[in-house]
Design an enzyme around this catalytic site. Structure first.
Site, PDB file in Angstrom:
ATOM      1  N   GLU A 257      46.231  23.340  17.085  1.00 11.27           N
ATOM      2  CA  GLU A 257      46.587  24.458  16.415  1.00 11.27           C
ATOM      3  C   GLU A 257      48.176  24.817  16.408  1.00 11.27           C
ATOM      4  O   GLU A 257      48.839  24.745  17.387  1.00 11.27           O
ATOM      5  CB  GLU A 257      45.981  25.695  17.392  1.00 11.27           C
ATOM      6  CG  GLU A 257      46.131  27.214  16.691  1.00 11.27           C
ATOM      7  CD  GLU A 257      45.864  27.162  15.237  1.00 11.27           C
ATOM      8  OE1 GLU A 257      44.674  26.961  14.680  1.00 11.27           O
ATOM      9  OE2 GLU A 257      46.952  27.580  14.492  1.00 11.27           O
ATOM     10  N   THR A 302      43.990  26.779   9.382  1.00  7.89           N
ATOM     11  CA  THR A 302      43.382  26.078   9.874  1.00  7.89           C
ATOM     12  C   THR A 302      42.257  25.384   9.056  1.00  7.89           C
ATOM     13  O   THR A 302      41.816  24.229   8.945  1.00  7.89           O
ATOM     14  CB  THR A 302      42.477  26.512  11.100  1.00  7.89           C
ATOM     15  OG1 THR A 302      43.637  27.458  11.735  1.00  7.89           O
ATOM     16  CG2 THR A 302      41.923  25.519  12.052  1.00  7.89           C
ATOM     17  N   HIS A 417      48.187  29.462  19.381  1.00  5.31           N
ATOM     18  CA  HIS A 417      48.032  30.163  18.076  1.00  5.31           C
ATOM     19  C   HIS A 417      49.020  31.479  17.993  1.00  5.31           C
ATOM     20  O   HIS A 417      49.325  31.954  19.150  1.00  5.31           O
ATOM     21  CB  HIS A 417      46.823  30.818  17.956  1.00  5.31           C
ATOM     22  CG  HIS A 417      46.514  31.294  16.399  1.00  5.31           C
ATOM     23  ND1 HIS A 417      47.048  32.459  16.009  1.00  5.31           N
ATOM     24  CD2 HIS A 417      45.880  30.719  15.316  1.00  5.31           C
ATOM     25  CE1 HIS A 417      46.649  32.640  14.992  1.00  5.31           C
ATOM     26  NE2 HIS A 417      45.985  31.591  14.440  1.00  5.31           N
ATOM     27  N   ASP A 476      47.481  21.375  12.463  1.00  4.72           N
ATOM     28  CA  ASP A 476      46.779  21.879  11.557  1.00  4.72           C
ATOM     29  C   ASP A 476      47.906  22.461  10.316  1.00  4.72           C
ATOM     30  O   ASP A 476      47.956  22.130   9.061  1.00  4.72           O
ATOM     31  CB  ASP A 476      45.676  22.871  11.580  1.00  4.72           C
ATOM     32  CG  ASP A 476      46.272  24.207  12.437  1.00  4.72           C
ATOM     33  OD1 ASP A 476      47.406  24.110  12.928  1.00  4.72           O
ATOM     34  OD2 ASP A 476      45.429  24.996  12.588  1.00  4.72           O
ATOM     35  N   HIS A 477      49.202  23.128  10.707  1.00  2.00           N
ATOM     36  CA  HIS A 477      50.020  23.903   9.915  1.00  2.00           C
ATOM     37  C   HIS A 477      51.022  24.285  10.678  1.00  2.00           C
ATOM     38  O   HIS A 477      51.164  24.214  11.875  1.00  2.00           O
ATOM     39  CB  HIS A 477      49.467  25.033   9.286  1.00  2.00           C
ATOM     40  CG  HIS A 477      48.724  25.849   9.964  1.00  2.00           C
ATOM     41  ND1 HIS A 477      49.205  26.815  10.940  1.00  2.00           N
ATOM     42  CD2 HIS A 477      47.286  25.969  10.228  1.00  2.00           C
ATOM     43  CE1 HIS A 477      48.267  27.777  11.562  1.00  2.00           C
ATOM     44  NE2 HIS A 477      46.947  27.105  11.176  1.00  2.00           N
TER      45      HIS A 477
HETATM   46  C1  GP9 Z   1      40.404  30.409  14.361  1.00  3.65           C
HETATM   47  C2  GP9 Z   1      41.278  29.455  14.382  1.00  3.65           C
HETATM   48  C3  GP9 Z   1      42.633  29.942  13.896  1.00  3.65           C
HETATM   49  O1  GP9 Z   1      38.939  30.210  14.287  1.00  3.65           O
HETATM   50  O2  GP9 Z   1      41.076  28.282  13.533  1.00  3.65           O
HETATM   51  O3  GP9 Z   1      42.776  29.985  12.579  1.00  3.65           O
HETATM   52  P1  GP9 Z   1      44.208  30.288  11.645  1.00  3.65           P
HETATM   53  O4  GP9 Z   1      44.781  31.459  11.913  1.00  3.65           O
HETATM   54  O5  GP9 Z   1      45.223  29.202  12.377  1.00  3.65           O
HETATM   55  O6  GP9 Z   1      43.758  29.907  10.449  1.00  3.65           O
HETATM   56 MN    MN Z   2      45.566  27.132  12.580  1.00  2.99          MN
END
Ligand code: GP9
Ligand code: MN
Length: 660
Positions: A257, A302, A417, A476-477
């Site tokens: 994440e 994500t 996150h 992921d980003h």
């Molecule tokens: C939520 C998690 C976070 O289930 O995958 O999502 P994001 O905000 O990073 O897209």
């Molecule tokens: Mn994410």
């Protein structure tokens, strides 16, 4: 005396109220542009456009009230509230995403409702009441000075409408002068807001969306041919040294994440490494580590990264493909591997409806989805979006061990996150020492994630799975948006974060660990779209018949560039940021105006082809050689308690659900 009657006359007039409403709203919107949004104003013309762009929509929307003979003021107040709410929603959204809300995002809001929790609140402040001041002033005026009920002369509506249209055309004309084809080419949303304003952007967006849903209806099988030809011409054949080297192995993907590459080998002032475990993997002899790897996500964050990984197609330029195109046909990783005897599962400590995952995973052919319902979501073990990474991996181990091998699985981590806050006791790692709390906390949550990953690797070893499992880990980003540039310049030890620095910061790490295979640091450029062919080739599955856009990172003919969803790109020689071409080496504007054009053409074509597939749902007309289609209706994620329901529901043994 005369003065008084003049004032009286004015306050008896609904048109005066209209002018006040428009002017207040105009000033407020302009203030919001200046305070909240980073629109990249380059010249005087753009400055001027920013001043005038709220006017046409203010005239248009408040003008509607003039169609009402009575209750005109009330309609204007309601209009003000709706528009103010839209503006404020954009402000809160922008504070996190550096982006504007689109119609698909609003659709998503329903899906994800109630799940934003901490992070939504942390984006708001009591001072934000400022964005509703004009609304309050209008109410006070309507109850005091403008108390008298007046009938509106409807003729005034026509004049206002005409004035609104003229202002809009004038605005658009100047914008097109500065940025030709503003409306026809899909620029960044920032551009549209900068040139046309936040409200006109929403109207534009609504029109686009209506158009996109009609695209699917109009497509037919002949539309596939062009895409197929492009794909064949751009296929990078596998490297014989690696092809099939992981054949038959289990596969584990781990979505890291918000994890950006600048954290790799980063040391705190006291010399501590933030991510010692991941750092050690970059030097592990069975690991391919890609430092020049970029995320390619859009608003779907994500889920966009997941989409890229599973399909080797690009996500949508706006909205999340997971939410908007979950009804499409896909030929995704789990379905491809099913044909090779693999079972598949996703592990994620959040609820299954988030990002519409429970719908999209069916289209991908995932046998099982272990969502929050399978975990102990205690107060202590959860934070922000869901389960903390350490209990997540611990509780996942027995579920993973119970799967039939070979398996293809995905673990989506959560702890790192935004806003990256940890609970006391979760970590004793020091916070950063910038003036920005979010950036400071990022070091702590990344360190926590690193420890969780190390623990998971140890558990894999203890379970005996490790030696026969390939592990793919990817950021992921981005986690730290441009809103934190001041703190980031301190973190990176640079004077300022230029657009080029920011593009470089979009690096996310990619690790591919294959037991028994010699890896090493791989300098080639690539993005999330490239992972699928790379992994499939390692597994000994040729991708030449699949309609995908990635290029095998280990192929000798790998193309060596990575595009961003907004059409910019990175390569070893040149990079393009916000449409401008820079030298990768110096970060200076390239002297050769044509230096970027060769890659630029490919980037444009590729995004357009990928969009064709996604918008027109073209995979429904195409079946790759040797691929067995799956039917999303065969999958159901009923949760741990759903087993009995499922058994009662069907006796079909080919249906793969939680009871497997
Ligand atoms: C939520 C998690 C976070 O289930 O995958 O999502 P994001 O905000 O990073 O897209
Ligand atoms: Mn994410």
């Amino acid at each position: 005396m005369e003065q008084i009657s003049f004032t009286k006359k004015l306050t008896k007039n609904n048109f005066t109220f209209f002018v006040i409403a428009v002017v207040l709203f105009w000033i407020k919107t302009y203030a919001a542009y200046q305070i909240e949004f980073n629109l990249g104003i380059d010249n005087k013309l753009q400055e001027f456009l920013l001043v005038i762009n709220p006017l046409s929509s203010a005239l248009f929307f408040f003008g509607i009230a003039l169609l009402f003979k009575k209750r005109t003021k009330l309609v204007m107040i309601i209009t003000n509230f709706i528009l103010s709410f839209l503006l404020y929603a954009n402000i809160a959204y922008y504070r996190f995403f550096s982006d504007f809300i689109t119609i698909p995002v609003i659709m998503q809001a329903k899906t994800n409702a109630g799940q934003l929790g901490d992070s939504a609140l942390s984006l708001m402040s009591p001072l934000d009441v400022f964005y509703f001041t004009d609304f309050i002033i209008l109410i006070v005026l309507a109850l005091t000075l403008f108390k008298q009920t007046m009938e509106t002369n409807r003729k005034s509506y026509k004049i206002v409408l005409l004035f609104s249209i003229t202002t809009f055309l004038f605005n658009l004309g100047l914008a097109e002068k500065d940025r030709p084809q503003l409306l026809t080419r899909s620029f960044d949303r920032n551009y549209l807001v900068k040139y046309l304003g936040a409200y006109n952007f929403t109207i534009y967006d609504a029109i686009q969306n209506i158009r996109s849903s009609s695209q699917r209806a109009l497509a037919d099988s002949s539309d596939v041919t062009e895409v197929e030809n492009y794909r064949k011409a751009n296929y990078a054949a596998p490297n014989p040294d690696y092809f099939g080297k992981a054949k038959g192995m289990n596969v584990i993907y781990i979505s890291l994440e918000s994890f950006q590459s600048f954290m790799i080998d980063y040391k705190m002032p006291d010399g501590q490494e933030v991510t010692p475990f991941l750092n050690s993997l970059t030097r592990n002899q069975n690991t391919f580590y890609f430092p020049n790897f970029f995320h390619q996500t859009g608003q779907g964050k994500t889920s966009d990264a997941e989409f890229l990984m599973e399909n080797s197609l690009y996500p949508m330029s706006q909205g999340a493909v997971f939410v908007n195109k979950a009804q499409n046909t896909y030929q995704a990783m789990p379905a491809i591997l099913k044909g090779q005897g693999y079972t598949s599962a996703v592990f994620h400590g959040n609820y299954k409806t988030f990002w519409n995952r429970n719908v999209m995973y069916k289209a991908f052919g995932y046998d099982q989805f272990f969502d929050a319902e399978y975990y102990n979501m205690t107060e202590e073990d959860t934070k922000n979006y869901g389960l903390k990474d350490k209990p997540f991996f611990t509780e996942s181990m027995p579920l993973l061990s119970s799967l039939k091998q070979p398996f293809y699985t995905k673990f989506i981590t959560l702890s790192n996150h935004f806003p990256f806050e940890m609970d006391p006791g979760d970590t004793d790692f020091p916070a950063g020492d910038t003036d920005d709390q979010v950036v400071n906390q990022y070091f702590q949550s990344a360190h926590y994630m690193d420890q969780a990953l190390e623990q998971f690797f140890n558990d894999l070893k203890a379970s005996g799975l490790y030696d026969n499992t390939m592990v793919v880990m990817y950021g992921d980003h981005y986690g730290i948006s441009e809103n934190h540039n001041d703190a980031m310049s301190k973190v990176l030890g640079v004077d300022e974060i230029t657009p080029v620095t920011n593009a470089n910061l979009q690096r996310v790490p990619l690790f591919i660990h294959v037991p028994g295979v010699t890896g090493g640091i791989q300098q080639q450029y690539g993005g999330e779209v490239d992972v699928r062919p790379t992994v499939l080739h390692l597994l000994g599955i040729d991708t030449k018949d699949y309609l995908e856009f990635g290029s095998d990172l280990l192929s000798p003919t790998h193309r060596n560039w990575a595009l961003f969803r907004n059409g910019d790109f990175m390569s070893p020689d040149v990079i393009q940021v916000k449409g401008k071409c820079y030298s990768t080496l110096t970060g200076e504007l390239s002297e050769n105006a044509e230096a970027c054009s060769a890659i630029q053409d490919k980037v444009n074509t590729e995004l357009q082809m990928s969009d064709e597939i996604v918008y027109k749902d073209l995979l429904r007309f195409y079946k790759p050689e040797g691929y067995t289609s799956i039917n999303p209706d065969d999958y159901e994620y009923l949760g741990p308690k759903g087993k009995t329901t499922k058994n009662a529901k069907t006796t079909d043994s080919t249906k793969t659900t939680e009871s497997d």
